[in-house]
Design an enzyme around this catalytic site. Structure first.
Site, short mmCIF file in Angstrom:
data_model
loop_
_atom_site.label_atom_id
_atom_site.label_comp_id
_atom_site.label_asym_id
_atom_site.label_seq_id
_atom_site.Cartn_x
_atom_site.Cartn_y
_atom_site.Cartn_z
N GLU A 25 122.74 3.93 29.03
CA GLU A 25 122.17 5.09 28.34
C GLU A 25 120.70 4.84 27.97
O GLU A 25 120.20 3.72 28.07
CB GLU A 25 122.97 5.38 27.07
CG GLU A 25 122.93 4.22 26.08
CD GLU A 25 123.23 4.66 24.66
OE1 GLU A 25 122.43 5.44 24.14
OE2 GLU A 25 124.23 4.20 24.09
N LYS A 159 130.73 2.95 16.12
CA LYS A 159 129.74 2.48 15.14
C LYS A 159 130.38 2.42 13.75
O LYS A 159 131.06 3.36 13.33
CB LYS A 159 128.52 3.37 15.15
CG LYS A 159 127.76 3.34 16.47
CD LYS A 159 126.51 4.20 16.42
CE LYS A 159 125.74 4.13 17.72
NZ LYS A 159 126.37 4.88 18.82
#
Length: 303
Positions: A25, A159
């Site tokens: 990404e 996360k």
């Protein structure tokens, strides 16, 4: 889709020859880390993928095109330009049509990788359900993409700024297979383990690839999520990082920061409060994921 895809020759050749390719990404470059660490990280990530036998394909939106495989100049532009758009599924058509500079999130990188025929994608950590969901209904588009797009994602878990139990429940509801690589518990990004047990543990890449091939033969949609713990020597103390996260979340709420601005704000505050320790951990886990992603892509192609 040739109208929008701009695949570099190295990646195109690997795809045509059915060789191992790993998508990477670009949001982590433009929004996840400061310059010049972001460029150093991106280049070293690509080097690790090559070292383990695969071809790296970093993805971004530039000049009205989906660029798959970036030059050094492209990486520097993403790393230093102001007002780079953080592109999720919602934004992709607009950013392409308006020829804006865009960095791809997990969701959009998956979309673009699938368009190019790339099966594996390495990131740091996926998005998920945000804390305070009862008030905000803030759910990352990454979760929906995992449920519908046939790209397998290697990450260090979700996360740790997120609501992890709800994130796991959402993935289960959507039928996403979550694998713990050499772990029984969901990795918590900055720390190797959490208290959240996973249904599936696998200890070798060949077994994971066999599962992926079986899923594809059954015609099941969506990606497989392979969670790879940060190396223990790089793992941060859980109680310490949790304290920093609580403080950052409180400040974000006080400043009324919402939507796609939340994650970059929280990560930046944690880097600041930890005096750079969280950034070092973030880089270490990305490198670790790049290694596993390349191994998986190679094993998949060799089956």
């Amino acid at each position: 889709m040739n109208k929008y895809l701009d695949i570099c020759e190295e990646v195109k050749d690997a795809i045509n020859r059915k060789k191992a390719v790993v998508a990477l990404e670009s949001t982590i470059i433009s929004h996840g880390m400061p310059y010049p660490q972001n460029v150093e990280m991106a280049k070293h990530c690509e080097a690790i993928v090559r070292e383990y036998g695969a071809v790296p394909a970093t993805i971004a939106i530039m000049d009205g095109r989906i660029k798959i495989g970036l030059s050094d100049e492209d990486l520097k532009i993403l790393a230093t330009a102001e007002n780079v758009t953080k592109v999720s599924r919602r934004d992709l058509a607009q950013v392409l049509s308006e020829k804006k500079l865009g960095a791809t999130t997990v969701a959009t990188t998956m979309i673009c990788a699938e368009l190019a025929g790339i099966k594996f994608f390495v990131t740091g950590g996926i998005g998920g359900i945000h804390r305070g969901y009862e008030q905000t209904l803030d759910v990352s588009a990454d979760l929906e993409e995992l449920a519908q797009t046939d790209v397998n994602v290697i990450c260090a878990g979700a996360k740790s700024i997120l609501d992890l139990p709800r994130t796991l429940e959402y993935l289960e509801t959507k039928g996403v297979c979550v694998i713990g690589y050499k772990t029984d518990y969901l990795p918590q990004f900055f720390t190797a383990e959490s208290e959240y047990r996973l249904n599936t543990r696998m200890d070798c890449v060949e077994d994971i690839c066999s599962l992926i091939h079986t899923k594809e033969n059954l015609g099941l949609k969506g990606g497989v999520l392979i969670t790879n713990p940060i190396p223990k020597e790089n793992s941060m103390d859980k109680s310490y990082i949790d304290t920093l996260i609580e403080k950052a979340v409180k400040e974000a709420n006080e400043k009324d920061i919402k939507g796609k601005e939340v994650t970059p704000f929280l990560l930046a505050k944690i880097v600041e409060e930890s005096q750079g320790a969280s950034l070092k951990a973030n880089i270490a886990l990305v490198y670790n994921n790049a290694k596993l992603g390349a191994k998986l892509a190679v094993a998949y192609c060799n089956e």
